[in-house]
Scaffold this active site. Structure first.
Site, PDB file in Angstrom:
ATOM      1  N   ASP A 142       4.091 -11.075   6.990  1.00 48.26           N
ATOM      2  CA  ASP A 142       4.682  -9.761   7.236  1.00 48.26           C
ATOM      3  C   ASP A 142       4.452  -8.943   5.975  1.00 48.26           C
ATOM      4  O   ASP A 142       4.036  -9.480   4.936  1.00 48.26           O
ATOM      5  CB  ASP A 142       6.175  -9.897   7.543  1.00 48.26           C
ATOM      6  CG  ASP A 142       6.825  -8.575   7.951  1.00 48.26           C
ATOM      7  OD1 ASP A 142       6.092  -7.666   8.376  1.00 48.26           O
ATOM      8  OD2 ASP A 142       8.061  -8.460   7.828  1.00 48.26           O
ATOM      9  N   SER A 143       4.753  -7.666   6.042  1.00 49.19           N
ATOM     10  CA  SER A 143       4.612  -6.824   4.869  1.00 49.19           C
ATOM     11  C   SER A 143       5.760  -7.024   3.882  1.00 49.19           C
ATOM     12  O   SER A 143       5.649  -6.615   2.725  1.00 49.19           O
ATOM     13  CB  SER A 143       4.550  -5.350   5.280  1.00 49.19           C
ATOM     14  OG  SER A 143       5.747  -4.972   5.929  1.00 49.19           O
TER      15      SER A 143
ATOM     16  N   CYS B 233      10.941  -4.393  15.306  1.00 54.55           N
ATOM     17  CA  CYS B 233      10.480  -4.617  13.942  1.00 54.55           C
ATOM     18  C   CYS B 233      11.248  -5.829  13.448  1.00 54.55           C
ATOM     19  O   CYS B 233      12.444  -5.966  13.735  1.00 54.55           O
ATOM     20  CB  CYS B 233      10.756  -3.407  13.053  1.00 54.55           C
ATOM     21  SG  CYS B 233      10.439  -3.693  11.289  1.00 54.55           S
TER      22      CYS B 233
ATOM     23  N   HIS C 226      12.474  -6.562  10.739  1.00 60.18           N
ATOM     24  CA  HIS C 226      13.641  -6.268   9.909  1.00 60.18           C
ATOM     25  C   HIS C 226      14.882  -5.990  10.757  1.00 60.18           C
ATOM     26  O   HIS C 226      16.010  -6.202  10.299  1.00 60.18           O
ATOM     27  CB  HIS C 226      13.383  -5.026   9.050  1.00 60.18           C
ATOM     28  CG  HIS C 226      12.444  -5.225   7.907  1.00 60.18           C
ATOM     29  ND1 HIS C 226      11.083  -5.325   8.070  1.00 60.18           N
ATOM     30  CD2 HIS C 226      12.667  -5.340   6.576  1.00 60.18           C
ATOM     31  CE1 HIS C 226      10.508  -5.479   6.894  1.00 60.18           C
ATOM     32  NE2 HIS C 226      11.451  -5.484   5.968  1.00 60.18           N
TER      33      HIS C 226
END
Length: 270
Positions: free
Chosen positions: A11-12, A188, A190
């Site tokens: 993931d980023s 997402c 998050h």
């Protein structure tokens, strides 16, 4: 593919750890190799071309570490780069969170009126609309960019008045009861960290779909027959492309049961 080889996840940032945690719950014997491309986050505001380049580089790094499967634990990268990764590594099982989340949404929604909270890049790609329509043609999907949710999660602000205010700003008009929406996809990785606040906003009649759990379930099916031996011991290796100490602090705060979060390798993808 060797059964004892690790599963690669990227993931980023820290959000994809929701996927890693879900995988650990259902596949505790698997070794997990988690890469956070924090040097180039966020992905959600970047062009599809740039995200694809970053995602392929991340995949190449993890494949070089000898993984048996790859989980793209980033909705933006899943939306725009999954095909490029699969073409680059045709013999590697590659899973994205978008398809898993779409399947979960179709299973959860009765009315077919589905809201997806996501990044700008994911919404622009219309990946959820296409994936959900492939399962249910009469669905009506509304994708809402919620970029501040990422920053809130990264800062550890997962509930309380600030989160509630931002959530109302983005989503309140969609859950006033007039449209019949009965499903909210946390589009997402998050966003599951904000699930309590988002669930209160949406109301008790709206089902929340956690793409992380849906992806873990799909991974179990994908690796059937190639699971790690029971004596492998599991484990989680964390790698970051910048600021490993900061990443470790955030990961430990958000995922206190992941005791490995104190040890983060530093990697360079470019």
């Amino acid at each position: 593919m060797r059964r004892a080889d690790p599963i690669g996840i990227f993931d980023s940032g820290v959000g994809g750890l929701t996927v890693a945690a879900a995988i650990r719950r259902v596949m505790p014997d698997e070794k997990l190799l988690y890469l956070a491309d924090v040097a180039r986050q966020p992905y959600g505001t970047k062009s599809p071309r740039t995200v694809t380049r970053y995602a392929v580089q991340a995949a190449e790094f993890l494949v070089g570490r000898g993984i048996k499967a790859l989980v793209v634990a980033c909705n933006t990268a899943s939306a725009v780069a999954l095909e490029a990764i699969s073409e680059r590594f045709p013999s590697l099982p590659v899973l994205g969170v978008v398809e898993a989340g779409a399947a979960g949404a179709v299973a959860a929604s009765v009315s077919g009126r589905i809201v997806v909270a996501a990044t700008e890049g994911t919404c622009k790609s219309m990946a959820y609309e296409r994936a959900i329509a492939g399962w249910r043609g009469d669905s009506r999907v509304t994708c809402i960019p919620c970029p501040l949710f990422v920053a809130l999660a990264e800062e550890g602000l997962t509930d309380g008045p600030i989160v509630e205010s931002v959530a109302r700003h983005y989503l309140a008009p969609l859950f006033d009861g007039s449209g019949g929406e009965d499903c909210l996809v946390l589009g997402c990785t998050h966003f599951p960290l904000l699930a309590d606040a988002l669930g209160r906003l949406a109301g008790p009649k709206v089902r929340l779909v956690d793409c992380a759990q849906a992806t873990a379930t799909l991974l179990v099916e994908t690796l059937a027959g190639c699971e790690a031996p029971a004596d492998t011991g599991g484990g989680l290796t964390l790698i970051a492309t910048d600021a490993p100490e900061r990443f470790s602090r955030i990961a430990q705060r958000l995922f206190p049961t992941m005791d490995e979060a104190s040890r983060v390798e530093l990697a360079d993808l470019f």
